[in-house]
Design an enzyme around this catalytic site. Structure first.
Site, PDB file in Angstrom:
ATOM      1  N   LYS A 125       2.536  50.324   4.061  1.00  0.00           N
ATOM      2  CA  LYS A 125       2.947  51.380   4.902  1.00  0.00           C
ATOM      3  C   LYS A 125       4.180  51.166   5.861  1.00  0.00           C
ATOM      4  CE  LYS A 125       0.908  55.624   5.913  1.00  0.00           C
ATOM      5  NZ  LYS A 125      -0.145  56.381   5.269  1.00  0.00           N
TER       6      LYS A 125
HETATM    7  N1  LIG Z   1       1.330  63.379   3.122  1.00  0.00           N
HETATM    8  C1  LIG Z   1       0.472  62.803   2.422  1.00  0.00           C
HETATM    9  O1  LIG Z   1       0.504  62.737   1.259  1.00  0.00           O
HETATM   10  C2  LIG Z   1      -0.537  62.114   2.975  1.00  0.00           C
HETATM   11  C3  LIG Z   1      -1.173  62.122   4.114  1.00  0.00           C
HETATM   12  N2  LIG Z   1      -2.095  61.575   4.898  1.00  0.00           N
HETATM   13  C4  LIG Z   1      -2.404  61.698   6.223  1.00  0.00           C
HETATM   14  O2  LIG Z   1      -2.486  63.050   6.536  1.00  0.00           O
HETATM   15  C5  LIG Z   1      -2.203  63.172   7.810  1.00  0.00           C
HETATM   16  C6  LIG Z   1      -1.219  64.303   7.823  1.00  0.00           C
HETATM   17  O3  LIG Z   1      -0.318  63.948   7.236  1.00  0.00           O
HETATM   18  P1  LIG Z   1       0.846  65.130   6.634  1.00  0.00           P
HETATM   19  O4  LIG Z   1       0.248  66.371   6.513  1.00  0.00           O
HETATM   20  O5  LIG Z   1       1.489  64.504   5.645  1.00  0.00           O
HETATM   21  O6  LIG Z   1       1.883  65.159   7.856  1.00  0.00           O
HETATM   22  P2  LIG Z   1       2.587  66.722   8.356  1.00  0.00           P
HETATM   23  O7  LIG Z   1       3.948  65.922   9.156  1.00  0.00           O
HETATM   24  O8  LIG Z   1       3.143  67.355   7.099  1.00  0.00           O
HETATM   25  O9  LIG Z   1       1.606  67.344   9.371  1.00  0.00           O
HETATM   26  C7  LIG Z   1       0.891  66.601  10.459  1.00  0.00           C
HETATM   27  C8  LIG Z   1       0.322  67.863  10.916  1.00  0.00           C
HETATM   28  O10 LIG Z   1      -0.418  67.168  12.273  1.00  0.00           O
HETATM   29  C9  LIG Z   1      -0.158  67.966  13.371  1.00  0.00           C
HETATM   30  N3  LIG Z   1      -0.464  67.140  14.583  1.00  0.00           N
HETATM   31  C10 LIG Z   1       0.719  66.078  15.129  1.00  0.00           C
HETATM   32  N4  LIG Z   1       0.274  65.666  16.189  1.00  0.00           N
HETATM   33  C11 LIG Z   1      -0.946  66.345  16.568  1.00  0.00           C
HETATM   34  C12 LIG Z   1      -1.780  66.210  17.599  1.00  0.00           C
HETATM   35  N5  LIG Z   1      -1.492  65.495  18.690  1.00  0.00           N
HETATM   36  N6  LIG Z   1      -2.781  67.074  17.893  1.00  0.00           N
HETATM   37  C13 LIG Z   1      -3.011  67.858  16.835  1.00  0.00           C
HETATM   38  N7  LIG Z   1      -2.132  68.327  15.578  1.00  0.00           N
HETATM   39  C14 LIG Z   1      -1.208  67.140  15.492  1.00  0.00           C
HETATM   40  C15 LIG Z   1       1.470  68.431  13.075  1.00  0.00           C
HETATM   41  O11 LIG Z   1       1.528  69.545  14.087  1.00  0.00           O
HETATM   42  C16 LIG Z   1       1.173  68.801  11.731  1.00  0.00           C
HETATM   43  O12 LIG Z   1       0.438  69.962  11.518  1.00  0.00           O
HETATM   44  C17 LIG Z   1      -1.552  61.917   8.269  1.00  0.00           C
HETATM   45  O13 LIG Z   1      -2.949  61.293   8.861  1.00  0.00           O
HETATM   46  C18 LIG Z   1      -1.336  61.124   7.288  1.00  0.00           C
HETATM   47  O14 LIG Z   1      -1.272  59.993   7.294  1.00  0.00           O
HETATM   48  C19 LIG Z   1      -2.931  60.878   3.807  1.00  0.00           C
HETATM   49  C20 LIG Z   1      -2.612  60.742   2.854  1.00  0.00           C
HETATM   50  C21 LIG Z   1      -1.390  61.350   2.020  1.00  0.00           C
HETATM   51  O1  LIG Z   2       1.941  58.627  -1.869  1.00  0.00           O
HETATM   52  C1  LIG Z   2       1.862  57.546  -1.454  1.00  0.00           C
HETATM   53  O2  LIG Z   2       2.256  56.501  -2.194  1.00  0.00           O
HETATM   54  C2  LIG Z   2       0.964  57.220  -0.055  1.00  0.00           C
HETATM   55  C3  LIG Z   2       0.554  58.271   0.478  1.00  0.00           C
HETATM   56  C4  LIG Z   2       0.201  57.772   2.032  1.00  0.00           C
HETATM   57  O3  LIG Z   2       1.001  57.328   2.724  1.00  0.00           O
HETATM   58  C5  LIG Z   2      -1.342  57.728   2.159  1.00  0.00           C
HETATM   59  O4  LIG Z   2      -2.165  58.167   1.318  1.00  0.00           O
HETATM   60  O5  LIG Z   2      -1.686  57.780   3.419  1.00  0.00           O
END
Ligand SMILES: NC(=O)C1=CN([C@@H]2O[C@H](COP(=O)(O)OP(=O)(O)OC[C@H]3O[C@@H](n4cnc5c(N)ncnc54)[C@H](O)[C@@H]3O)[C@@H](O)[C@H]2O)C=CC1
Ligand SMILES: O=C(O)CCC(=O)C(=O)O
Length: 435
Positions: A125
């Site tokens: 990461k």
């Molecule tokens: N993007 C991906 O493919 C993956 C993401 N994740 C996890 O999912 C989670 C969200 O990631 P994404 O949706 O990609 O990010 P993103 O950047 O698209 O969305 C993040 C969301 O979290 C909210 N947020 C941030 N700080 C906050 C707070 N203090 N209180 C409430 N809401 C808050 C933001 O407003 C936004 O809606 C993270 O933990 C990430 O590690 C896990 C697996 C894969």
């Molecule tokens: O798509 C990937 O390689 C990793 C996504 C990721 O950061 C996660 O699963 O938390």
């Protein structure tokens, strides 16, 4: 304090100075999760210390010229936690609160997740401590390119493959791919995943994590007799993961009744229009001010009447202070590390089923794996084929974890760790230690 092997052996288990066994942040949470699985690892337990030490940690200074001519320095990281099963794989986060402890934990959860769904990767990461909302597009591009060059000695299509995470997206991946390709003298689409489709990205990757969250949610709902039609859903974080998951549950007949993000918390007992909310977030930067919803206090969000709660924002959001108030029957962890170990125990005692991050949000990396495979073969699959393969992998992995949980009478989190740690440590044992 470093722990020493008190036996007469020459070898000690002294911890490197940068590892704090008493860490109270995400890394500490991860260490407790490893301790919980160790009794179930049989003879492989002798290798467990491997999981408590990241293989490589790179901390980089990322200087860029700001639009006003000043030079700003940002701290960046790339951590490869474990490479026993293949190259490092995991996203890159841009956030003002990024720390080394957090990136270490996120890289470790990648090792577990990749092994849980059996994709041929180790865990890695990266991140930069920066609030990207405060940068212009030009500053963001310069930051991304400089960071990519700085971590260039670790990444590569067969070494370590970054992807999107919080506040990073297809555009950032395009800049990373371009920078790496320029530095190495050949287009290397397979160096990152989550790229735009026109640049070797995969159909279905943007929605993949949310689709995986939905898929395991459907499977678990069947197992506990929870009807999705009319089920009330609360989602924290309405970005890539939370927005897609919320929309898919709404399409399946559930009602998204409450959403919280960094701009506020909103509520509508009749259900929010998830598609319109996604569009509102895209254009307005957050859920605040969404028409047809009342706003609520941030703390009230956790006590909202709902059947399914989906944390899809940051770590440590469900903790000992709010876990008791959660009314949901099921928590599906879209975020990485959203539940602390104390909260895990409270939810367990309340009879709330927790679908842990390391299986529930593995859909993203699964389609990243498909993207990487497609890039290597330069042969691209249809979206239907991708979604069908994704759903099959998620269903099979979840069924396997469910069975292990039943057999060992442990939580789904410990069951997922049992499956994953056995795979990782068995690979380590078979490979051996010496070149
Ligand atoms: N993007 C991906 O493919 C993956 C993401 N994740 C996890 O999912 C989670 C969200 O990631 P994404 O949706 O990609 O990010 P993103 O950047 O698209 O969305 C993040 C969301 O979290 C909210 N947020 C941030 N700080 C906050 C707070 N203090 N209180 C409430 N809401 C808050 C933001 O407003 C936004 O809606 C993270 O933990 C990430 O590690 C896990 C697996 C894969
Ligand atoms: O798509 C990937 O390689 C990793 C996504 C990721 O950061 C996660 O699963 O938390």
């Amino acid at each position: 304090m470093p722990a020493h092997d008190s036996s007469a052996h020459l070898i000690t288990h002294a911890l490197p100075s940068y590892l704090n066994p008493d860490d109270v942040g995400p890394w500490g949470t991860y260490l407790q999760q490893v301790d919980r699985v160790t009794p179930y690892l049989g003879s492989l337990a002798r290798w467990v210390e491997t999981l408590k030490r990241p293989k490589r940690i790179l901390i980089v200074d990322v200087p860029i010229e700001m639009d006003d001519g000043s030079i700003a320095h940002f701290e960046g990281y790339r951590v490869q936690h474990n490479l026993s099963r293949g190259p490092g794989k995991g996203g890159v986060r841009f956030h003002q609160d990024v720390t080394l402890s957090e990136v270490m934990a996120l890289s470790a959860w990648m090792s577990i997740k990749n092994a849980a769904v059996n994709v041929p990767y180790g865990g890695a990461k990266g991140g930069i401590r920066v609030d990207p909302r405060k940068l212009s597009k030009g500053e963001l591009e310069r930051l991304t390119r400089r960071y990519t060059s700085e971590i260039g000695l670790l990444i590569g299509p067969t070494k370590d493959i970054p992807a999107p995470d919080v506040n990073t997206n297809g555009q950032i991946m395009a800049w990373m791919m371009d920078t790496y390709s320029m530095n190495t003298g050949a287009t290397a689409t397979g160096v990152v995943t989550g790229k735009p489709v026109d640049l070797g990205g995969s159909l279905g990757r943007v929605e993949a994590t949310g689709r995986g969250v939905f898929t395991v949610g459907v499977e678990a709902a069947k197992l506990i007799g929870l009807r999705l039609e009319g089920a009330r859903i609360a989602v924290q974080g309405f970005g890539n993961v939370g927005g897609t998951a919320g929309k898919l549950f709404a399409d399946a007949g559930a009602k998204v009744v409450a959403v919280q993000d960094h701009t506020g918390s909103i509520y509508n007992a009749q259900g929010l229009d998830a598609l319109a909310l996604q569009e509102h977030v895209r254009t307005q930067g957050g859920v605040q001010g969404f028409p047809g919803a009342e706003s609520m206090e941030a703390e009230a969000f956790w006590a909202v009447d709902c059947d399914i709660l989906i944390p899809a924002a940051l770590e440590g959001q469900i903790n000992k202070d709010n876990a008791q108030r959660i009314k949901a029957k099921m928590v599906i962890e879209g975020a990485n590390g959203p539940t602390t170990p104390e909260a895990d125990d409270i939810l367990h005692d309340k009879g709330v089923l927790v679908l842990p991050d390391v299986i529930a949000n593995a859909g993203g990396v699964t389609v990243s794996y498909f993207e990487w495979v497609q890039d290597f073969s330069s042969f691209f699959w249809s979206e239907d084929e991708i979604n069908a393969r994704l759903v099959r992998i998620m269903q099979e992995a979840f069924a396997g974890v469910w069975k292990v949980a039943q057999e060992n009478k442990v939580s789904l989190r410990t069951a997922t760790f049992i499956v994953a740690c056995q795979r990782i440590l068995h690979a380590r044992e078979m490979r051996g230690l010496y070149p």
